[in-house]
Design a protein around this motif. Structure first.
Motif, PDB file in Angstrom:
ATOM      1  N   HIS A  71       0.816  -1.213   0.000  1.00 15.69           N
ATOM      2  CA  HIS A  71       0.000   0.000   0.000  1.00 15.69           C
ATOM      3  C   HIS A  71       0.851   1.265   0.000  1.00 15.69           C
ATOM      4  O   HIS A  71       1.839   1.364   0.742  1.00 15.69           O
ATOM      5  N   LEU A  72       0.453   2.228  -0.828  1.00 17.50           N
ATOM      6  CA  LEU A  72       0.998   3.580  -0.808  1.00 17.50           C
ATOM      7  C   LEU A  72      -0.045   4.488  -0.184  1.00 17.50           C
ATOM      8  O   LEU A  72      -1.209   4.479  -0.583  1.00 17.50           O
ATOM      9  N   LEU A  73       0.371   5.282   0.818  1.00 17.06           N
ATOM     10  CA  LEU A  73      -0.539   6.215   1.470  1.00 17.06           C
ATOM     11  C   LEU A  73       0.054   7.614   1.418  1.00 17.06           C
ATOM     12  O   LEU A  73       1.224   7.812   1.781  1.00 17.06           O
ATOM     13  N   ARG A  83      -3.973   5.730 -12.750  1.00 12.65           N
ATOM     14  CA  ARG A  83      -3.173   5.748 -13.975  1.00 12.65           C
ATOM     15  C   ARG A  83      -1.848   5.015 -13.808  1.00 12.65           C
ATOM     16  O   ARG A  83      -1.248   4.569 -14.790  1.00 12.65           O
ATOM     17  N   ASN A  84      -1.389   4.891 -12.565  1.00 16.29           N
ATOM     18  CA  ASN A  84      -0.116   4.226 -12.309  1.00 16.29           C
ATOM     19  C   ASN A  84      -0.287   2.814 -11.761  1.00 16.29           C
ATOM     20  O   ASN A  84       0.630   2.249 -11.167  1.00 16.29           O
ATOM     21  N   GLY A  85      -1.464   2.234 -11.983  1.00 17.11           N
ATOM     22  CA  GLY A  85      -1.677   0.827 -11.684  1.00 17.11           C
ATOM     23  C   GLY A  85      -2.034   0.505 -10.256  1.00 17.11           C
ATOM     24  O   GLY A  85      -2.014  -0.666  -9.854  1.00 17.11           O
ATOM     25  N   LEU A  86      -2.391   1.509  -9.461  1.00 18.81           N
ATOM     26  CA  LEU A  86      -2.772   1.298  -8.074  1.00 18.81           C
ATOM     27  C   LEU A  86      -4.292   1.359  -7.926  1.00 18.81           C
ATOM     28  O   LEU A  86      -4.966   2.115  -8.639  1.00 18.81           O
ATOM     29  N   ILE A  87      -4.829   0.591  -7.017  1.00 19.04           N
ATOM     30  CA  ILE A  87      -6.265   0.614  -6.725  1.00 19.04           C
ATOM     31  C   ILE A  87      -6.493   1.627  -5.601  1.00 19.04           C
ATOM     32  O   ILE A  87      -6.049   1.416  -4.465  1.00 19.04           O
ATOM     33  N   PRO A  88      -7.169   2.756  -5.889  1.00 19.56           N
ATOM     34  CA  PRO A  88      -7.258   3.831  -4.896  1.00 19.56           C
ATOM     35  C   PRO A  88      -8.480   3.755  -3.990  1.00 19.56           C
ATOM     36  O   PRO A  88      -9.519   3.208  -4.360  1.00 19.56           O
ATOM     37  N   GLN A  89      -8.320   4.315  -2.808  1.00 20.32           N
ATOM     38  CA  GLN A  89      -9.444   4.597  -1.925  1.00 20.32           C
ATOM     39  C   GLN A  89      -9.111   5.857  -1.138  1.00 20.32           C
ATOM     40  O   GLN A  89      -7.926   6.182  -0.951  1.00 20.32           O
ATOM     41  N   VAL A  90     -10.127   6.568  -0.708  1.00 20.81           N
ATOM     42  CA  VAL A  90      -9.935   7.844  -0.011  1.00 20.81           C
ATOM     43  C   VAL A  90     -10.503   7.742   1.391  1.00 20.81           C
ATOM     44  O   VAL A  90     -11.616   7.238   1.591  1.00 20.81           O
ATOM     45  N   VAL A 109      -6.465  11.246   3.426  1.00 18.44           N
ATOM     46  CA  VAL A 109      -5.414  10.331   2.995  1.00 18.44           C
ATOM     47  C   VAL A 109      -5.931   9.527   1.808  1.00 18.44           C
ATOM     48  O   VAL A 109      -7.052   9.018   1.844  1.00 18.44           O
ATOM     49  N   VAL A 110      -5.104   9.443   0.769  1.00 14.69           N
ATOM     50  CA  VAL A 110      -5.434   8.592  -0.369  1.00 14.69           C
ATOM     51  C   VAL A 110      -4.540   7.356  -0.296  1.00 14.69           C
ATOM     52  O   VAL A 110      -3.328   7.461  -0.131  1.00 14.69           O
TER      53      VAL A 110
END
Length: 260
Positions: free
Chosen positions: A216-218, A235-242, A252-253
């Motif tokens: 995970h990237l936060l 766009r960079n292949g990560l599945i986001p949540q906010v 935090v994203v």
């Protein structure tokens, strides 16, 4: 210290625009070793220096974080970033703290999780010196350099939690910040470019090379910018949540690398 002296300092700090003059006065008095030292500290506060730089520390996640002159002061809202990262990490996890500043986020994660393999980087030499005081004492590693550049190659594809309190203030909005931030903190820790997202784009662009599958990237951002940050992650292949926390005005994203 007598009551009259305390009242006098409170009055001076109120006149200087300090909203929490009473609390700040008590802190200054408790940290000053002599009357002359106290007077010098009060004068610096009146001149707009951040309180944390004057007393030499900030309270962050119930940890006393060393804060040196000129470095970015850890914000209360960033405690939400720590809370969110803690939910994705386990003891023993490999954690990287980019744009680490004082190292407050990494140090707080180490305290919360008990034992992690911690690596922190920052491009500002003053911040790196400060971070080493906060991070190396708990077994972490601090490197000077631009984002991922100074990290050991062995971390590629193995980082379980990647946190980045990257600068996200749009350049034109810096003039709206309090004087103590504008004049006494490093602009490299504040200025995020035209839309505030320049550094976040660079962090996201390389994240897949460093994150482990399912890692995970936060990043901390503003509520207004969060949809754009989430789009950058996608766009960079990560599945986001906010995630939002109104009480601290914190956003935090979180971007997750898909599992293999």
């Amino acid at each position: 210290m007598d009551d009259e002296t305390e009242k006098c300092i409170i009055t001076r700090l109120r006149s200087a625009g300090c909203v929490f003059a009473e609390d700040e006065t008590r802190l200054l008095i408790s940290e000053a070793r002599t009357q002359a030292a106290l007077e010098a500290m009060v004068e610096r506060r009146e001149a707009g220096f951040p309180l944390e730089q004057i007393i030499g520390w900030a309270d962050f996640c119930c940890i006393r974080i060393v804060v040196e002159p000129g470095v970015f002061v850890p914000r209360r809202r960033t405690e939400f970033l720590v809370q969110q990262a803690t939910a994705f990490a386990i003891p023993g996890a490999i954690v990287v703290d980019l744009c680490c500043g004082t190292g407050a986020v990494g140090a707080a994660l180490a305290k919360a999780l008990g034992c992690i393999e911690l690596y922190a980087t920052d491009i500002d030499p003053a911040a790196v010196r400060c971070a080493r005081r906060n991070v190396t004492s708990i077994g972490g590693n601090v490197y000077e350099g631009d984002l991922y550049d100074p990290l050991p190659n062995k971390l590629r594809g193995n980082v379980e939690v990647l946190v980045a309190n990257a600068p996200y203030v749009p350049t034109e909005s810096i003039k709206l910040l309090p004087q103590e931030a504008r004049k006494h903190e490093a602009m490299v820790a504040i200025d995020g470019g035209v839309d505030g997202l320049d550094v976040q784009r660079r962090v996201a662009a390389a994240a897949l090379h460093w994150l482990a599958p399912g890692g995970h990237l936060l990043v901390e951002t503003s509520e207004r910018q969060a949809p754009m940050t989430a789009e950058i992650f996608t766009r960079n292949g990560l599945i986001p949540q906010v995630a939002n926390y109104d009480e601290l005005d914190a956003t935090v994203v979180i971007g997750t690398r898909p599992s293999l």
